[in-house]
Structure formats: C-alpha cells, structure tokens
Write an enzyme that holds these catalytic residues in place. Structure first.
Site, PDB file in Angstrom:
ATOM      1  N   GLU A 257      77.620  50.354  69.561  1.00 53.98           N
ATOM      2  CA  GLU A 257      78.586  51.334  70.076  1.00 53.98           C
ATOM      3  C   GLU A 257      79.094  52.110  68.873  1.00 53.98           C
ATOM      4  OE1 GLU A 257      79.078  51.756  73.193  1.00 53.98           O
ATOM      5  OE2 GLU A 257      78.022  49.970  73.881  1.00 53.98           O
TER       6      GLU A 257
ATOM      7  N   ASN B 299      90.060  50.420  64.929  1.00 55.04           N
ATOM      8  CA  ASN B 299      90.904  51.359  65.692  1.00 55.04           C
ATOM      9  C   ASN B 299      91.596  50.738  66.894  1.00 55.04           C
ATOM     10  OD1 ASN B 299      88.289  51.287  66.861  1.00 55.04           O
ATOM     11  ND2 ASN B 299      88.758  53.131  67.995  1.00 55.04           N
TER      12      ASN B 299
ATOM     13  N   GLU C 215      77.841  48.294  77.140  1.00 50.64           N
ATOM     14  CA  GLU C 215      78.735  47.152  77.333  1.00 50.64           C
ATOM     15  C   GLU C 215      79.325  47.250  78.739  1.00 50.64           C
ATOM     16  OE1 GLU C 215      81.328  47.656  73.785  1.00 50.64           O
ATOM     17  OE2 GLU C 215      80.272  45.908  73.001  1.00 50.64           O
TER      18      GLU C 215
ATOM     19  N   GLY D   4      81.225  50.427  65.690  1.00 52.62           N
ATOM     20  CA  GLY D   4      81.652  50.999  64.417  1.00 52.62           C
ATOM     21  C   GLY D   4      80.953  52.323  64.181  1.00 52.62           C
ATOM     22  N   SER D   5      80.762  52.644  62.914  1.00 53.84           N
ATOM     23  CA  SER D   5      80.218  53.959  62.577  1.00 53.84           C
ATOM     24  C   SER D   5      78.701  54.013  62.799  1.00 53.84           C
ATOM     25  CB  SER D   5      80.528  54.264  61.113  1.00 53.84           C
ATOM     26  OG  SER D   5      79.883  53.317  60.295  1.00 53.84           O
TER      27      SER D   5
ATOM     28  N   CYS E 299      87.359  56.208  69.746  1.00 55.74           N
ATOM     29  CA  CYS E 299      86.026  56.823  69.767  1.00 55.74           C
ATOM     30  C   CYS E 299      85.875  57.776  70.953  1.00 55.74           C
ATOM     31  CB  CYS E 299      84.971  55.739  69.804  1.00 55.74           C
ATOM     32  SG  CYS E 299      85.233  54.602  71.177  1.00 55.74           S
TER      33      CYS E 299
HETATM   34  P1  NAP Z   1      82.495  50.803  60.205  1.00 58.90           P
HETATM   35  O1  NAP Z   1      82.825  51.132  58.828  1.00 58.90           O
HETATM   36  O2  NAP Z   1      81.116  51.060  60.694  1.00 58.90           O
HETATM   37  O3  NAP Z   1      82.857  49.271  60.385  1.00 58.90           O
HETATM   38  C1  NAP Z   1      82.767  48.578  61.610  1.00 58.90           C
HETATM   39  C2  NAP Z   1      82.658  47.089  61.333  1.00 58.90           C
HETATM   40  O4  NAP Z   1      81.410  46.826  60.675  1.00 58.90           O
HETATM   41  C3  NAP Z   1      83.732  46.547  60.414  1.00 58.90           C
HETATM   42  O5  NAP Z   1      84.063  45.234  60.803  1.00 58.90           O
HETATM   43  C4  NAP Z   1      83.035  46.584  59.072  1.00 58.90           C
HETATM   44  O6  NAP Z   1      83.616  45.752  58.104  1.00 58.90           O
HETATM   45  C5  NAP Z   1      81.651  46.127  59.458  1.00 58.90           C
HETATM   46  N1  NAP Z   1      80.595  46.475  58.501  1.00 58.90           N
HETATM   47  C6  NAP Z   1      80.576  47.489  57.588  1.00 58.90           C
HETATM   48  N2  NAP Z   1      79.426  47.460  56.884  1.00 58.90           N
HETATM   49  C7  NAP Z   1      78.698  46.418  57.355  1.00 58.90           C
HETATM   50  C8  NAP Z   1      77.419  45.870  57.033  1.00 58.90           C
HETATM   51  N3  NAP Z   1      76.648  46.391  56.090  1.00 58.90           N
HETATM   52  N4  NAP Z   1      76.992  44.796  57.714  1.00 58.90           N
HETATM   53  C9  NAP Z   1      77.740  44.266  58.694  1.00 58.90           C
HETATM   54  N5  NAP Z   1      78.962  44.714  59.041  1.00 58.90           N
HETATM   55  C10 NAP Z   1      79.433  45.793  58.386  1.00 58.90           C
HETATM   56  O7  NAP Z   1      83.470  51.545  61.237  1.00 58.90           O
HETATM   57  P2  NAP Z   1      85.045  51.681  61.131  1.00 58.90           P
HETATM   58  O8  NAP Z   1      85.361  52.693  60.080  1.00 58.90           O
HETATM   59  O9  NAP Z   1      85.667  50.340  61.060  1.00 58.90           O
HETATM   60  O10 NAP Z   1      85.379  52.281  62.586  1.00 58.90           O
HETATM   61  C11 NAP Z   1      85.350  53.637  62.905  1.00 58.90           C
HETATM   62  C12 NAP Z   1      84.048  53.987  63.590  1.00 58.90           C
HETATM   63  O11 NAP Z   1      83.872  53.199  64.745  1.00 58.90           O
HETATM   64  C13 NAP Z   1      84.026  55.419  64.089  1.00 58.90           C
HETATM   65  O12 NAP Z   1      82.777  55.990  63.800  1.00 58.90           O
HETATM   66  C14 NAP Z   1      84.197  55.286  65.594  1.00 58.90           C
HETATM   67  O13 NAP Z   1      83.677  56.325  66.389  1.00 58.90           O
HETATM   68  C15 NAP Z   1      83.486  54.012  65.838  1.00 58.90           C
HETATM   69  N6  NAP Z   1      83.894  53.433  67.110  1.00 58.90           N
HETATM   70  C16 NAP Z   1      83.034  53.456  68.168  1.00 58.90           C
HETATM   71  C17 NAP Z   1      83.400  52.925  69.388  1.00 58.90           C
HETATM   72  C18 NAP Z   1      82.477  52.928  70.581  1.00 58.90           C
HETATM   73  O14 NAP Z   1      82.759  52.228  71.534  1.00 58.90           O
HETATM   74  N7  NAP Z   1      81.382  53.670  70.560  1.00 58.90           N
HETATM   75  C19 NAP Z   1      84.679  52.366  69.524  1.00 58.90           C
HETATM   76  C20 NAP Z   1      85.534  52.368  68.436  1.00 58.90           C
HETATM   77  C21 NAP Z   1      85.125  52.889  67.224  1.00 58.90           C
HETATM   78  P3  NAP Z   1      84.680  46.403  57.108  1.00 58.90           P
HETATM   79  O15 NAP Z   1      85.868  46.766  57.901  1.00 58.90           O
HETATM   80  O16 NAP Z   1      84.975  45.359  56.139  1.00 58.90           O
HETATM   81  O17 NAP Z   1      84.013  47.591  56.488  1.00 58.90           O
END
Ligand code: NAP
Ligand code: MG
Length: 484
Positions: A246, A148, A459, A224-225, A280
């Site tokens: 996060e 994002n 962070e 991430g998620s 997020c």
């Molecule tokens: P995601 O699917 O959890 O992916 C995040 C990262 O983790 C990506 O680089 C992803 O690679 C990688 N990943 C996925 N499965 C993995 C595994 N089994 N082992 C290691 N790495 C893995 O999240 P997203 O869809 O990219 O992002 C959206 C989410 O991020 C939302 O839930 C949002 O709220 C959250 N977010 C939180 C914050 C915060 O600061 N709290 C900030 C921004 C976003 P791939 O892309 O190849 O799947």
C-alpha cells in the site's frame, strides 16, 4: 520512557542496547528512547513466532476470535492514553486521535474477529468429484507500517494476519513507535500466547531490512512510500514471498459545476487538510470545472484560512504539527519548488511559529496553490502535507485525462449531482478507491488499495484474509447420496 521490543510474550531491550530518540513534533522535545533492533533481535522474534505457530494455527477460529476481541476491548478501555500517545508521537490533533485513529484500531480487531468467522468456504461438487478449498495460514508473516496513522495502520495488518492463524513479527515506524509499544502491553495484559505477535522497533534500513530478508518470513504486508515498496518487492521476489504493498498517492478531486457547492467546498477542505494532509487518501489536486472555478476558489480559500493551526492537544485546533523535522523540511522544500515552478500562493506557503510550549514545534500553514500545469513536479510528486493545488478543467473528458495523468492511482473523489455522470467518470479513473460526493467513507468489508505506483494487492475484508492464507484445493470422489 525507554521503549522495549515485545518478543516471545516479554518486553525486552534490544540486544545491542542502542536506542534512538523519538521526538514530540509539536514541541521539538525528545520523549522516548526507541530500540534499534538488529538482526539478532529480529531473528529472536521470528523464532518465537515459529515456535508459537503450531498452537496458534491449531486453535479454532472462535478461540482466535476471542483473543482479537479482547485486544479490541482493551484498546477501547485505553482510548485516552492511546490517543494522547499518538498526539505526542505524531503531532496529530487530539480530536483526530480520539475520534479516528484509536477507535479504528479497536475496530480493526473487532472487525477481523468477526470476519474470520464469516470467511466463506469454497467448494465445488459434481456428481463424481468434490473440490474443497482449504484456506490455511502461511506461517510467520511481517507487517510494516508508516507514521501517519500509526496504530490504525499497524493493527489493520496485524488483525487479519492473526485472525487467519499466522504468527506475526511487526515493525512500526521508528518515528511513531509509542502506541505499538502500548499495544505490546495490551497483548500481555489479555494473555495473548507468547510469540503469536512480536513487535520489533527500529529503523527501516536495519530492523526492517533484517525482517524482509529473513527466509522464514512467508509474506510481507507493507504500507509506506513507493520507493521502499519497490525495494521490498525486489527482495521478496528472490524468495517468492507474498507481498501486499500500500504505497503513495497524489489523489485528484474532480469538482463539476453541478455539484452541491457548499458541501463540496467544506468536504474538500477536510479531505485536503485532515491530519495535516498526512493521509495517503487526502486530496492533493483539485480539478474544478472552469465555469465555477473563481467562485470555488474564493469560497475554498476563505474556509482554509479559518483552519486553526495550533497545539494538537487543544480541542479547537484543526491542524497540528508535521510529524518530524525531516518531513517538515521536505514539505517546506516542496513549497519552494512550487514557487520556482511559478505557483501563485493563495494562502499559507510558510511555516507557522507558535509560542510557549509549541515554540520549537514543526507547523505549516494550510497551503493552496494555483497557476501550475498538471505535469509539473508539484502536481506529479507526492507531498504528503498540507499543500494542495487548484486547477481548472473544461469538460468531463479533460477531467478524466487530467486525473489519470499521474504515476499514482490510490484514490479519487468526484463531486456532482449528476450521479450517472459521476459513475461514468468513476469507471474511467485509474484509482483503487473512489468516493462520489463523500470522502474517507470506509466499510471494512470492501477492498482497499491502489493501482499503478500506489501499490499491488488489496487490504480489507476477505481480500486481507485471502492474502494471509494459502489456498489448497482438495479433490475427492463425491460420496454417493444416502438412500441411493
Ligand atoms: P516509508 O519511509 O516507506 O516507511 C514505511 C515503513 O517502512 C516504516 O516502518 C519504515 O521504517 C519501513 N522501512 C523503510 N525502509 C525499509 C526497508 N529498506 N526495509 C524494510 N522496511 C523499511 O514511508 P513513511 O515515510 O513512513 O510513510 C509515508 C508514506 O506512506 C507516503 O508515501 C504515504 O502515501 C504512504 N502511505 C500509504 C498508505 C496506503 O494505504 N496506500 C497509507 C499511509 C501511508 P522507518 O520509519 O524506520 O523508516
Ligand atoms: Mg516522534
């Protein structure tokens, strides 16, 4: 363009020579080949990082700070190119990329270049003994970031890790890898020593998994998620790796009748729909005090309808493309669920079909819902798109209850001219980040992170430097004072 991994100071193809397509979500067209890195690639990156660690961690903090500043300067010099790359990869507006994403990526390096110089040294002295706390780098750490705010969040992890003396293997989201690839080129250009930072591309299940399961990785900083975050925590537990997570959010805004009305309406439109709602920290549930609910609703919806959904490259566009077809379908499905749950759609609620260059892009109209209970799926699960709900509340106590009635606890906003009340409410809300009469104000020295299912760890500032270091206490007899 064919993107490459950055390993041991070199741009290299993945060993399997396999790639996946990355797509410009504003056009639906393929733009780049992204390496699918396997275990062997990740292993090579980790080896390079291990080999670089002794020299990098032995540099003085001033020397490391100079490298970080050089990266920051080069990001600033390349702002147009990086912003354009971010727009192509993510679908965000050029305004967002040039005014927020890329300047902040530069700021992350500048900030930690300075913060490491000011990182407080702890020591405790009595007449007999002196305790000195050494803060030493961990070794090789993994940084994994989402799509994002691609370069912004990627560098927010890498900068403190490097500043503290660690070597890094980092993986950007496979959906938005382009600016991470351009960062590799910047590191080569400024002469960052080989192996200090390594960037491996690929998807989470293969590349990410190889990274988090490798025993040489001492800590994982992940954004991430919540689902993936919990999985990473489980893997990390087996090896007692440090983790900073996060994760997702479902952020409430509490609007009291005594708020600064016009400012609150326009700030909440921004908080709800900036970056297509894919931050997020975006507001997703707006709790409005009953006495001003109707007035607020009319003013808010009127402003939302003025937002221009369009080509992200046009300066007048407010809402760009949704990051990918997969995510677009997820959001459209969330709107369908909201309808099944009985939502009234006040505006939006559909995809937007643009013409010409953008005819195959993934666009969704900013959507405002009402008439949904707080405990339905729409109001409990993260949507991460341009969809928000309005809900009324009676009094302060109910507002706090409704805001906390959720699995997440990332951020919240409170809108009132009664500052005492706003502070009282702030203290009761379960969220790591709270804004009163403002949104997205970030002082990089402050702790950043979520409670409950929004994550563990913080962070920012010294919190990040503490995460990326190991504390070692050294006690020794206090030397006699001179002259005694
Ligand atoms: P995601 O699917 O959890 O992916 C995040 C990262 O983790 C990506 O680089 C992803 O690679 C990688 N990943 C996925 N499965 C993995 C595994 N089994 N082992 C290691 N790495 C893995 O999240 P997203 O869809 O990219 O992002 C959206 C989410 O991020 C939302 O839930 C949002 O709220 C959250 N977010 C939180 C914050 C915060 O600061 N709290 C900030 C921004 C976003 P791939 O892309 O190849 O799947
Ligand atoms: Mg893409």
């Amino acid at each position: 363009m064919q993107l490459l991994n950055y390993i041991n100071g070199q741009l290299v193809a993945p060993q399997s020579n396999t790639y996946l397509d990355s797509v410009n979500p504003a056009t639906g067209l393929k733009i780049n080949d992204v390496p699918i890195s396997n275990e062997a690639d990740v292993e090579a990156a980790i080896n390079a990082a291990q080999n670089a660690f002794e020299n990098w961690s032995s540099l003085t903090i001033q020397q490391r700070s100079i490298y970080l500043t050089a990266i920051a300067n080069e990001i600033e010099n390349s702002i147009q190119q990086l912003a354009l790359a971010e727009v192509q990869d993510n679908g965000k507006t050029i305004t967002q990329a040039t005014s927020v994403d890329i300047p902040r990526a530069a700021e992350n390096f500048k900030f930690f270049a300075q913060a490491i110089l000011e990182f407080p040294e702890e020591s405790y002295t009595t007449e007999k003994f002196t305790n000195q706390v050494l803060r030493q780098p961990l070794g090789v750490v993994a940084c994994i970031s989402p799509w994002n705010l691609p370069l912004y969040l990627f560098t927010w992890k890498i900068a403190p890790a490097l500043a503290a003396g660690n070597c890094v293997v980092a993986k950007p989201s496979e959906v938005t890898p382009l600016t991470a690839f351009l960062l590799s080129k910047i590191c080569i250009k400024i002469g960052l020593p080989a192996g200090v930072l390594n960037i491996v591309h690929g998807n989470g299940s293969v590349t990410g998994n190889a990274l988090i399961t490798n025993t040489a990785i001492k800590a994982i900083s992940f954004t991430g998620s919540t689902t993936v975050g919990k999985h990473i925590a489980q893997i990390a537990a087996q090896h007692l790796k440090k983790v900073s997570l996060e994760l997702g959010g479902k952020n409430p805004a509490i609007v009291f009748e005594d708020c600064d009305f016009d400012k609150t309406v326009s700030e909440l439109v921004r908080a709800s729909f900036s970056n297509q709602g894919e931050i997020c920290l975006c507001s997703s549930k707006l709790f409005i005090q009953k006495s001003i609910y109707e007035k607020f609703k009319i003013a808010f919806v009127q402003k939302v309808k003025q937002l221009k959904v369009g080509n992200p490259l046009h300066k007048e566009t407010n809402v760009g493309a949704i990051v990918s077809e997969v995510h677009f379908n997820k959001i459209i499905n969330c709107i369908a669920i909201a309808k099944q749950e009985g939502a009234t759609i006040l505006c939006g609620g559909t995809a937007v079909q643009l013409n010409g260059y953008n005819k195959n892009g993934f666009f969704i109209a900013p959507t405002v819902l009402e008439n949904l209970p707080n405990n339905c799926i729409t109001n409990q699960e993260e949507i991460f798109g341009p969809v928000i709900t309005l809900m009324p509340f009676e009094n302060e106590e109910e507002a706090v209850h409704l805001a906390n009635e959720n699995q997440y606890g990332l951020s919240a906003t409170i809108w009132s001219n009664d500052i005492e009340k706003a502070n009282r409410v702030a203290a009761k809300i379960d969220a790591g980040v709270i804004w009163i009469n403002c949104w997205l104000i970030r002082d990089l020295r402050t702790p950043f992170g979520g409670m409950k299912n929004s994550g563990i760890g913080r962070e920012g500032g010294n919190e990040a430097l503490r995460f990326f270091t190991e504390a070692k206490n050294v006690a020794s007899p206090t030397p006699p004072k001179e002259g005694l």
